[in-house]
Design an enzyme around this catalytic site. Sequence first.
Site, PDB file in Angstrom:
ATOM      1  N   GLU A 160       0.874  -1.274  -0.095  1.00  0.00           N
ATOM      2  CA  GLU A 160       0.150  -0.016  -0.089  1.00  0.00           C
ATOM      3  C   GLU A 160       0.838   1.241   0.045  1.00  0.00           C
ATOM      4  OE1 GLU A 160      -2.762  -0.641   3.263  1.00  0.00           O
ATOM      5  OE2 GLU A 160      -3.100  -2.495   2.457  1.00  0.00           O
ATOM      6  N   GLU A 265      -6.083 -10.750  -1.392  1.00  0.00           N
ATOM      7  CA  GLU A 265      -6.726 -10.440  -0.059  1.00  0.00           C
ATOM      8  C   GLU A 265      -8.410 -10.550  -0.412  1.00  0.00           C
ATOM      9  OE1 GLU A 265      -5.584  -7.019   2.259  1.00  0.00           O
ATOM     10  OE2 GLU A 265      -3.300  -7.560   2.138  1.00  0.00           O
TER      11      GLU A 265
END
Length: 379
Positions: A160, A265
Amino acid sequence: MEKKKIVTLMLGTILLSGVCTESYGQKKHLKDAFAGKFYIGTALNQGQITGRDAASIQVVKEDFSAIVAENCMKIESIQPQEGVFNFDLADQFVEFGEKNGLFITGHTLMWHSQVPAWFFKDSQGNEVTKEVLIERMKKHITTLVTRYKGRVKGWDVVNEAIEDDGSYRKSRFFNILGEDFIKLAFQFAHEADPSAELYYNDYSMANPGKRKGVVAMVKMLKEAGLRIDAVGMQCHIGLDYPSLTEFEASMEAFAAAGVKVMITEMDLTVLPMPNQRVGADVSANFEYQKKQNPYAEGLPDSVNAIFEKRYSDFFGLFLKHQDYVTRVTVWGVNDGMSWRNGWPVRGRTDYPLLFDRANKPKPIVNKLIQQAANYSKKK
Ligand code: 9MR
């Protein structure tokens, strides 16, 4: 004579129907259905790693071919204080994976979140210098990756680091080191285990801005001669976002940049999102309101139908691009353990995963299994 014939016929029918029920009733498993296409993985939490949650462990063993650490390999878990390493859970996680022949992914070496404060402070409490931060990154990454060398097969090296508009996130790592922080993380990981695969992992990847930023980052790493094997698309999705077309465009763009694609995910919230722009930003938090928790007593069939269609549409994309999709991982085994029940509004009841709260496969599991089988036939 007539009577005898009838009895034989009846017996035959009973026997035959017995055989049929057996073969049709046999439980089919995700990992067998997707074998030869891509790994099908799940995240493991503490209850599973320690063996406390026997029922969901059974599901992991039967249905999944890959595992990733949901929390136990994050910086705050591994090195809560400088030089104090805590490998208890991570060791058990890796042992579990090896014992059960699962592909093991480590998550995550460098993330702006879940980093203890000491990482960025010197002994006077001031911000660390570039040199000290590099040294700390190197020590953390080298210690962790070396410990599981040859055993953890791939690492989410950086997590991220890119904003929705494609610019770099102004994290403390970035503010101190600039984009070198990303290069150094990949370099240190590779030096510690040259055989390990290395990944960049992020959410909201269907976003065109983020797509552009990630592609540029992959190119930057490759031009610097660094190893990057895959881009991980987290895939925390909802019933009406993101668009399949945009998601596929990102898959294609990453593959064209010369890396594999992993769905890392996956979960599909059925609940209203107070603000879709938060992606999967763990710091987002909205106040609880009853109207935002509409399915506390169960999921209506009408919503479940949309849920199934979305899962099936996304798996359609993964199957279509199986030449470069190497793993599809869901973020948890059953609905009860999903982070989605607590984010971005605490205390809700969500249904984002493939197994229900009692660890029973939802009807979508068989549909995906069937979808995988049909896909092979068509090709
Ligand atoms: O599911 C994880 C949850 O249990 C943790 O409290 C949280 C903070 O560490 O992280 C969650 O996992 C995140 C993952 O590590 C990175 N991408 C977003 C995931 C969901 O927030």
